[in-house]
Design a protein around this motif. Structure first.
Motif, PDB file in Angstrom:
ATOM      1  N   TYR A  93       0.815  -1.207   0.000  1.00 42.81           N
ATOM      2  CA  TYR A  93       0.000   0.000   0.000  1.00 42.81           C
ATOM      3  C   TYR A  93       0.853   1.263   0.000  1.00 42.81           C
ATOM      4  N   ASP A 112      -5.743  12.057 -11.140  1.00 43.42           N
ATOM      5  CA  ASP A 112      -4.917  11.885  -9.951  1.00 43.42           C
ATOM      6  C   ASP A 112      -3.533  11.330 -10.297  1.00 43.42           C
ATOM      7  N   TYR A 113      -2.700  11.312  -9.274  1.00 41.24           N
ATOM      8  CA  TYR A 113      -1.347  10.750  -9.303  1.00 41.24           C
ATOM      9  C   TYR A 113      -0.329  11.645  -9.989  1.00 41.24           C
ATOM     10  N   HIS A 122       1.232   2.886 -10.043  1.00 43.35           N
ATOM     11  CA  HIS A 122       0.261   3.135  -8.988  1.00 43.35           C
ATOM     12  C   HIS A 122      -1.109   2.681  -9.459  1.00 43.35           C
ATOM     13  N   HIS A 123      -1.875   2.096  -8.536  1.00 40.93           N
ATOM     14  CA  HIS A 123      -3.217   1.635  -8.859  1.00 40.93           C
ATOM     15  C   HIS A 123      -4.154   1.967  -7.705  1.00 40.93           C
ATOM     16  N   ARG A 124      -5.433   2.095  -8.017  1.00 40.82           N
ATOM     17  CA  ARG A 124      -6.434   2.407  -7.001  1.00 40.82           C
ATOM     18  C   ARG A 124      -7.500   1.304  -6.976  1.00 40.82           C
ATOM     19  N   ASP A 176      -4.765   2.859  -2.408  1.00 41.18           N
ATOM     20  CA  ASP A 176      -3.775   3.154  -3.440  1.00 41.18           C
ATOM     21  C   ASP A 176      -2.575   2.258  -3.182  1.00 41.18           C
TER      22      ASP A 176
END
Length: 286
Positions: A93, A112-113, A122-124, A176
């Motif tokens: 995380y 975002d990001y 990065h992943h959500r 995230d």
């Protein structure tokens, strides 16, 4: 269909979650105090509040997302079922939050990001705990209801927004995380098969002109927020090129000769859609 193919690169349903575990997690989340953090106020109409479960400080009120080696916050320490579920995914995380979206509330079109400087992927992920059919994620020119009972994925580098029109409150856990083998294994069967998707229509020039005229009238009478919100909400009604709603607000103030507000909204579009260059990485940055 091409639209659904594009959409599947932005959002997907991962897998069902154990109902008993999800019920325990939901009960824990409902005991969280309602005086949540209200970070990212410029991204919303009001009604969006969060508390952190993972971050680098351990403080639940620390809600500004950044790259970090995340640890459990003092809030998560008091939520054993939630802690066990988040640990079970085996993810690395960056951040995790409880997010509440109240009725008649919107997260305006944004990306975002952009502010992150870490070179990792990065992943959500979303876990809907309490939701209703008026809640929707809008991305890729479509409305998607993230239904309770499943784990969901979102790629927030695409223009997106969320709404809760009628209530009750929408309550999600949002995680995230970094891309790694655990993430790839968890999302291997992700897709949109069987997910109800509402493809939004493209507006006609006449329709946009009518909305613009209404906004000009409202702003000209001094109802600036009402004018702005009337245009920002079009993102949830029509499929349009990124940033169209912000361009319409700029046009509203240009027609009224209010260059200060026009320039402010042009600048806000750059922020919301990450059109400004990202921050320069320095040796002092972690």
């Amino acid at each position: 269909m091409k639209a659904l193919s594009v959409l599947s690169e932005q959002v997907g349903r991962i897998r069902a979650l154990d109902p008993y575990t999800l019920d325990l997690v939901g009960r824990e989340a409902l005991t969280v105090p309602e005086n949540l953090a209200t970070e990212y106020g410029e991204y919303q109409s009001g009604g969006w509040k969060t508390l952190s479960l993972y971050n680098d400080s351990g403080d639940p009120m620390d809600a500004t997302i950044r790259d970090c080696e995340a640890k459990e916050t003092t809030l998560l320490e008091r939520m054993p079922a939630t802690r066990e579920l988040l640990r079970s995914f085996g993810l690395r995380y960056m951040w995790a939050r409880i997010a509440r979206l109240q009725p008649n509330s919107f997260l305006w079109e944004h990306k975002d990001y952009h502010e992150l400087t870490d070179e990792r992927q990065h992943h959500r992920l979303h876990i809907p705990l309490v939701t209703n059919r008026s809640c929707a994620l809008v991305t890729g020119g479509a409305r998607v209801h993230m239904a309770h009972g499943h784990l969901w994925w979102l790629m927030p580098t695409h223009a997106h927004g969320a709404c809760n029109l009628t209530g009750p409150d929408r309550l999600h856990i949002i995680m995230d995380c970094y891309g790694d083998e655990a993430f790839e294994g968890l999302t291997a069967d992700m897709g949109l098969d069987g997910v109800p998707v509402d493809l939004l229509p493209e507006p006609s020039k006449k329709e946009l002109a009518e909305h613009l005229d209404l906004a000009v009238m409202l702003a000209g009478m001094g109802y600036h927020e009402a004018a702005e919100h009337s245009l920002l909400r079009l993102f949830y009604r029509y499929a349009m090129p990124d940033g169209t709603v912000y361009d319409l607000i700029v046009s509203t103030y240009q027609r009224l000769g209010d260059e200060e507000r026009a320039e402010a909204w042009a600048a806000k579009k750059n922020v919301m859609l990450c059109l400004d260059p990202p921050p320069t990485r320095t040796e002092e940055q972690p």
